[in-house]
Design a protein around this motif. Structure first.
Motif, PDB file in Angstrom:
ATOM      1  N   SER A  66      30.795 -12.473 -41.646  1.00  0.00           N
ATOM      2  CA  SER A  66      29.502 -12.308 -40.988  1.00  0.00           C
ATOM      3  C   SER A  66      29.534 -11.325 -40.143  1.00  0.00           C
ATOM      4  O   SER A  66      30.594 -10.851 -39.636  1.00  0.00           O
ATOM      5  N   GLY A  67      28.263 -10.870 -39.404  1.00  0.00           N
ATOM      6  CA  GLY A  67      28.431  -9.988 -38.444  1.00  0.00           C
ATOM      7  C   GLY A  67      29.395 -10.464 -37.260  1.00  0.00           C
ATOM      8  O   GLY A  67      29.828  -9.638 -36.401  1.00  0.00           O
ATOM      9  N   GLY A  68      28.958 -11.694 -36.767  1.00  0.00           N
ATOM     10  CA  GLY A  68      29.605 -12.416 -35.623  1.00  0.00           C
ATOM     11  C   GLY A  68      31.039 -12.193 -35.901  1.00  0.00           C
ATOM     12  O   GLY A  68      31.798 -12.074 -34.957  1.00  0.00           O
ATOM     13  N   PRO A  95      24.485 -13.848 -30.965  1.00  0.00           N
ATOM     14  CA  PRO A  95      25.618 -13.595 -31.504  1.00  0.00           C
ATOM     15  C   PRO A  95      26.758 -12.813 -30.674  1.00  0.00           C
ATOM     16  O   PRO A  95      27.686 -12.785 -30.797  1.00  0.00           O
ATOM     17  N   SER A 136      25.516  -3.184 -28.181  1.00  0.00           N
ATOM     18  CA  SER A 136      24.581  -3.584 -29.042  1.00  0.00           C
ATOM     19  C   SER A 136      23.471  -2.794 -29.272  1.00  0.00           C
ATOM     20  O   SER A 136      22.614  -2.462 -28.512  1.00  0.00           O
TER      21      SER A 136
HETATM   22  C1  LIG Z   1      22.195 -10.588 -36.646  1.00  0.00           C
HETATM   23  C2  LIG Z   1      22.805 -10.103 -35.472  1.00  0.00           C
HETATM   24  C3  LIG Z   1      24.339 -10.050 -35.522  1.00  0.00           C
HETATM   25  C4  LIG Z   1      25.319 -11.001 -36.269  1.00  0.00           C
HETATM   26  O1  LIG Z   1      25.150 -11.130 -37.268  1.00  0.00           O
HETATM   27  P1  LIG Z   1      25.489 -12.294 -38.186  1.00  0.00           P
HETATM   28  O2  LIG Z   1      25.822 -11.935 -39.559  1.00  0.00           O
HETATM   29  O3  LIG Z   1      24.333 -13.078 -38.064  1.00  0.00           O
HETATM   30  O4  LIG Z   1      26.863 -13.162 -37.618  1.00  0.00           O
HETATM   31  C5  LIG Z   1      24.669  -9.465 -34.401  1.00  0.00           C
HETATM   32  N1  LIG Z   1      24.174  -8.693 -33.388  1.00  0.00           N
HETATM   33  C6  LIG Z   1      22.612  -8.610 -33.647  1.00  0.00           C
HETATM   34  C7  LIG Z   1      22.028  -8.133 -32.601  1.00  0.00           C
HETATM   35  C8  LIG Z   1      22.103  -9.411 -34.553  1.00  0.00           C
HETATM   36  O5  LIG Z   1      21.014  -9.456 -34.597  1.00  0.00           O
END
Ligand SMILES: *Cc1c(COP(=O)(O)O)cnc(C)c1O
Length: 398
Positions: A66-68, A95, A136
């Motif tokens: 995942s992105g997290g 996240p 971010s």
């Molecule tokens: C969706 C999102 C993430 C993390 O993504 P996941 O894959 O859902 O863990 C990180 N930062 C921002 C700003 C996001 O919108």
């Protein structure tokens, strides 16, 4: 002729046929785990990493769950641990502070400007408090990256980029995610390529990427990676790094590869939709459109405008009137978090002190998704609806 909008703000496009075919092939042979390969087969995950490294110009790439997970892994690989402070944006999604909390660290929130990028004055004031900035690129707005890196380099602060909303985007011709030590991307359904869940991590730092690969759960199979540092870099790292499993599987990678190839074309389609909204809302009294620098090569998968200094009642009225006409808007200023949207002061596990200038901006941010299932005509209609309802409420306020 109807003047209401009937489309869905959460409906993405279907997975393209080439991706479905690739996914079916993986399911037919059954080798979904990235380290389960037959003969000289190269896993889909490995190929995705090579292709993503090439697309961003990075030396190394790692596909994760995942992105997290990409963000927590980057933080760990940069040595962030219990009790450390990490600078991050006050305007972001859960996240991001969540990744900082996951490694036992504490977010230090940095303010946002009305153009929705990090406030450099506030960053400069707080830069001495931490060794790492998790930056971010919220909703795809990219700050002046050369200036940001100059501030951070001068203070010895490592930058990790959260590119969940900037996959495919650039600043001054350099891919978003390539300015800091790590770039972290998400392949979740609402992002720029869709595997339901998933993430990618890029870096040019051999040691840090070797740690990230070990962290992700590569056992002693790191040599099967191709967008990875050479095996000798792992000499000590493989003994010193815990396995915190969060790998991507071959099924997701198979779905993503054709989508990655399409990303530049998809980005152009997003930006065409954005341009229609931008034109349709230009010079609407009471409504501020965030300004974008010409060095910003953005991918507009969402759209924001500000109702700065409006009363909560008037904003609520605009949202209700737009919703009644089928236009679903999200308001960051809402006092209680709803859906995906929340504010830095609603993350109570993270200490924060009020930031009046940022609070003023957050209180006015209206946000909407821009799925590619919308046509350009849909976008023109949405702009007409917002323009009419904002104008009506603005006039009545006077
Ligand atoms: C969706 C999102 C993430 C993390 O993504 P996941 O894959 O859902 O863990 C990180 N930062 C921002 C700003 C996001 O919108």
């Amino acid at each position: 002729m109807t003047t209401d909008f009937t489309g869905s703000f959460t409906q993405q496009e279907p997975i393209p046929p080439a991706a479905i075919a690739a996914a079916t092939a993986v399911m037919q042979h059954g080798r979904l785990h990235r380290y389960n390969t037959a003969g000289d087969e190269v896993a889909e995950t490995v190929l995705l990493e090579q292709e993503f490294a090439a697309a961003t110009g990075a030396q190394y790439c790692l596909a994760v769950a995942s992105g997290g997970y990409a963000m927590t892994t980057a933080l760990r690989a940069c040595g962030v641990g219990h009790g450390d402070k990490v600078l991050t944006n006050a305007f972001t999604l859960a996240p991001v502070p969540g990744a900082i909390a996951a490694v036992g660290a504490v977010p230090v929130f940095v303010g946002t400007t009305a153009d929705l990028v990090i406030d450099f004055d506030d960053l400069q004031a707080k830069i001495g408090q931490a060794r790492v900035l998790l930056l971010s690129h919220m909703r795809g707005h990219i700050c002046d990256m050369a200036r940001l890196m100059a501030i951070c380099d001068a203070a010895g602060v490592t930058v990790i980029e959260d590119c969940a909303h900037t996959m495919g985007a650039t600043w001054d011709g350099i891919a978003s995610g390539r300015w800091g030590r790590f770039g972290c991307y998400s392949t979740q359904t609402y992002k720029h390529i869709n595997s339901g869940e998933g993430g990618l991590l890029v870096s040019d730092d051999a040691q840090a990427m070797a740690r990230a690969i070990m962290l992700s759960g590569s056992y002693m199979l790191y040599h099967t990676h191709r967008a990875a540092p050479p095996p000798e870099i792992f000499a000590d790292i493989r003994y010193d790094t815990p396995n915190i499993s969060g790998r991507m599987d071959n099924l997701r990678a198979a779905i993503l590869r054709p989508q990655l190839a399409d990303l530049p074309a998809q980005a152009a389609r997003w930006n065409a939709r954005y341009a229609v909204l931008q034109d349709g809302l230009a010079d609407t009294p009471g409504l501020y459109l965030p300004q974008r620098d010409r060095r910003e090569g953005f991918v507009a998968s969402s759209f924001q405008f500000l109702l700065l200094d409006w009363t909560p009642e008037a904003i609520t009225e605009v949202l209700a009137r737009c919703a009644a006409r089928g236009v679903e808007l999200k308001w960051f200023g809402r006092s209680d978090p709803v859906g995906f949207t929340s504010r830095y002061d609603s993350w109570r596990y993270a200490p924060s002190t009020p930031m009046p200038a940022t609070d003023r901006v957050l209180a006015g941010i209206i946000d909407m998704r821009l799925p590619l299932t919308f046509t350009l005509d849909d976008c023109a209609l949405i702009a007409r609806i917002i323009r009419a309802e904002v104008s009506a409420v603005f006039q009545a306020q006077k």
